[in-house]
Design a protein around this motif. Structure first.
Motif, mmCIF file in Angstrom:
data_model
loop_
_atom_site.group_PDB
_atom_site.id
_atom_site.type_symbol
_atom_site.label_atom_id
_atom_site.label_comp_id
_atom_site.label_asym_id
_atom_site.label_seq_id
_atom_site.Cartn_x
_atom_site.Cartn_y
_atom_site.Cartn_z
ATOM 1 N N GLU A 44 0.788 -1.216 -0.003
ATOM 2 C CA GLU A 44 -0.086 -0.115 -0.108
ATOM 3 C C GLU A 44 0.879 1.204 0.059
ATOM 4 O OE1 GLU A 44 -3.026 2.129 3.225
ATOM 5 O OE2 GLU A 44 -3.184 -0.026 3.155
ATOM 6 N N PHE A 45 2.203 1.166 0.739
ATOM 7 C CA PHE A 45 3.027 2.329 0.933
ATOM 8 C C PHE A 45 4.084 2.177 -0.180
ATOM 9 C CE2 PHE A 45 1.282 2.018 5.073
ATOM 10 C CZ PHE A 45 0.552 2.976 5.214
ATOM 11 N N GLY A 46 3.797 1.411 -1.252
ATOM 12 C CA GLY A 46 4.832 1.547 -2.513
ATOM 13 C C GLY A 46 5.839 0.420 -2.140
ATOM 14 N N PHE A 47 6.102 -0.294 -1.255
ATOM 15 C CA PHE A 47 7.081 -1.200 -0.935
ATOM 16 C C PHE A 47 6.896 -2.714 -1.364
ATOM 17 C CE2 PHE A 47 7.968 2.269 1.580
ATOM 18 C CZ PHE A 47 9.649 1.965 2.167
ATOM 19 N N ASP A 48 7.906 -3.180 -1.800
ATOM 20 C CA ASP A 48 7.851 -4.619 -2.315
ATOM 21 C C ASP A 48 8.774 -5.597 -1.424
ATOM 22 O OD1 ASP A 48 5.875 -4.775 -4.403
ATOM 23 O OD2 ASP A 48 7.431 -3.543 -5.592
ATOM 24 N N LYS A 49 8.262 -7.135 -1.367
ATOM 25 C CA LYS A 49 9.543 -7.856 -0.783
ATOM 26 C C LYS A 49 10.363 -8.129 -1.588
ATOM 27 C CE LYS A 49 7.713 -12.120 -0.039
ATOM 28 N NZ LYS A 49 7.006 -13.323 0.486
ATOM 29 N N VAL A 50 11.701 -7.947 -0.898
ATOM 30 C CA VAL A 50 12.866 -8.310 -1.620
ATOM 31 C C VAL A 50 13.658 -9.168 -1.110
ATOM 32 C CG1 VAL A 50 12.840 -5.712 -2.702
ATOM 33 C CG2 VAL A 50 14.103 -6.415 -0.584
ATOM 34 N N ASN A 51 13.440 -9.519 0.053
ATOM 35 C CA ASN A 51 14.351 -10.801 0.651
ATOM 36 C C ASN A 51 13.889 -11.340 1.677
ATOM 37 O OD1 ASN A 51 16.464 -12.372 0.680
ATOM 38 N ND2 ASN A 51 18.237 -10.679 0.989
ATOM 39 N N VAL A 52 14.198 -12.708 1.907
ATOM 40 C CA VAL A 52 13.635 -13.364 3.047
ATOM 41 C C VAL A 52 14.936 -13.893 3.617
ATOM 42 C CG1 VAL A 52 12.442 -15.125 4.275
ATOM 43 C CG2 VAL A 52 11.445 -13.952 2.180
ATOM 44 N N LEU A 53 15.401 -13.409 5.104
ATOM 45 C CA LEU A 53 16.242 -14.104 5.597
ATOM 46 C C LEU A 53 16.069 -15.028 6.688
ATOM 47 C CD1 LEU A 53 17.954 -10.408 6.137
ATOM 48 C CD2 LEU A 53 18.501 -11.952 4.553
ATOM 49 N N ASP A 54 16.674 -16.111 6.597
ATOM 50 C CA ASP A 54 16.138 -17.305 7.474
ATOM 51 C C ASP A 54 17.380 -17.595 8.340
ATOM 52 O OD1 ASP A 54 13.762 -17.996 6.443
ATOM 53 O OD2 ASP A 54 14.403 -18.937 4.683
ATOM 54 N N VAL A 55 17.012 -17.848 9.531
ATOM 55 C CA VAL A 55 17.736 -18.240 10.614
ATOM 56 C C VAL A 55 17.201 -19.571 11.289
ATOM 57 C CG1 VAL A 55 19.233 -17.876 12.616
ATOM 58 C CG2 VAL A 55 18.816 -15.854 11.228
ATOM 59 N N ILE A 56 18.198 -20.753 11.016
ATOM 60 C CA ILE A 56 17.606 -21.754 11.857
ATOM 61 C C ILE A 56 18.678 -22.212 12.869
ATOM 62 C CG2 ILE A 56 17.451 -24.412 11.706
ATOM 63 C CD1 ILE A 56 16.809 -23.691 8.582
ATOM 64 N N SER A 57 17.953 -22.366 14.139
ATOM 65 C CA SER A 57 18.955 -22.650 15.287
ATOM 66 C C SER A 57 18.229 -23.411 16.393
ATOM 67 C CB SER A 57 18.873 -21.119 16.165
ATOM 68 O OG SER A 57 17.844 -20.622 16.392
ATOM 69 N N SER A 58 19.031 -23.957 17.456
ATOM 70 C CA SER A 58 18.597 -24.870 18.084
ATOM 71 C C SER A 58 17.527 -24.364 19.110
ATOM 72 C CB SER A 58 19.654 -25.263 19.099
ATOM 73 O OG SER A 58 20.539 -26.025 18.524
ATOM 74 N N LYS A 59 16.609 -24.911 19.392
ATOM 75 C CA LYS A 59 15.352 -24.439 20.256
ATOM 76 C C LYS A 59 16.011 -24.006 21.414
ATOM 77 C CE LYS A 59 11.455 -26.278 18.355
ATOM 78 N NZ LYS A 59 10.030 -26.280 18.257
ATOM 79 N N ARG A 60 15.191 -23.126 22.076
ATOM 80 C CA ARG A 60 15.675 -22.473 23.233
ATOM 81 C C ARG A 60 15.515 -23.401 24.442
ATOM 82 N NH1 ARG A 60 12.707 -17.841 21.425
ATOM 83 N NH2 ARG A 60 14.016 -16.265 20.369
ATOM 84 N N GLN A 61 16.081 -23.541 25.357
ATOM 85 C CA GLN A 61 16.129 -24.559 26.379
ATOM 86 C C GLN A 61 14.662 -24.567 26.969
ATOM 87 O OE1 GLN A 61 18.852 -24.327 29.533
ATOM 88 N NE2 GLN A 61 18.639 -26.199 30.368
ATOM 89 N N GLY A 62 13.955 -23.493 27.376
ATOM 90 C CA GLY A 62 12.693 -23.583 27.707
ATOM 91 C C GLY A 62 11.764 -24.186 26.877
ATOM 92 N N ASN A 63 12.180 -24.331 25.642
ATOM 93 C CA ASN A 63 11.261 -24.708 24.574
ATOM 94 C C ASN A 63 11.354 -26.195 24.079
ATOM 95 O OD1 ASN A 63 9.662 -22.396 24.548
ATOM 96 N ND2 ASN A 63 10.879 -21.332 22.775
ATOM 97 N N GLN A 64 12.302 -26.778 24.713
ATOM 98 C CA GLN A 64 12.663 -28.049 24.249
ATOM 99 C C GLN A 64 11.564 -28.879 24.447
ATOM 100 O OE1 GLN A 64 15.301 -29.284 23.024
ATOM 101 N NE2 GLN A 64 16.874 -27.598 23.140
#
Length: 81
Positions: A44-64
Motif C-alpha cells: 500500500e505504501f509502495g514497497f515490495d518484498k525483496v528478500n527473506v533472511l532465514d535463521v535456523i537454530s537450536s530451540k531455546r532450552q525452555g522450549n525443548q
C-alpha cells in the motif's frame, strides 16, 4: 488491530531514506499469519518484498520438546521501494 499495525508500518517507513529497507520478523498471532498483513501494508505504501533472511537454530532450552536436537526456524522479511 489492523489499524495499529498499518500505522506502525507507516510511521516506520516515513523515516527511511529513498534506498532504505523495512525489515519485519513476525509470525502467527492467534492463528493469523501476520506476514500477510505486513506485506499488504507495505505494498500500500509502495514497497515490495525483496528478500527473506532465514535463521535456523537450536530451540531455546525452555522450549525443548522430547525431540533431541530440535531446530527452530525464524524468518525476517525485507521490503524496499
Amino acid at each position: 488491530a489492523d489499524g495499529f499495525l498499518r500505522e506502525i508500518i507507516k510511521l516506520g517507513i516515513e523515516h527511511l531514506t529513498d534506498d532504505g529497507v523495512s525489515c519485519w520478523n513476525v509470525g502467527k498471532v492467534r492463528g493469523r499469519d501476520m506476514n500477510d498483513d505486513v506485506l499488504k501494508y507495505h505494498q500500500e505504501f509502495g514497497f515490495d518484498k525483496v528478500n527473506v533472511l532465514d535463521v535456523i537454530s537450536s530451540k531455546r532450552q525452555g522450549n525443548q520438546s522430547a525431540t533431541k536436537n530440535a531446530k527452530s526456524a525464524d524468518s525476517t522479511i525485507v521490503y524496499k521501494r
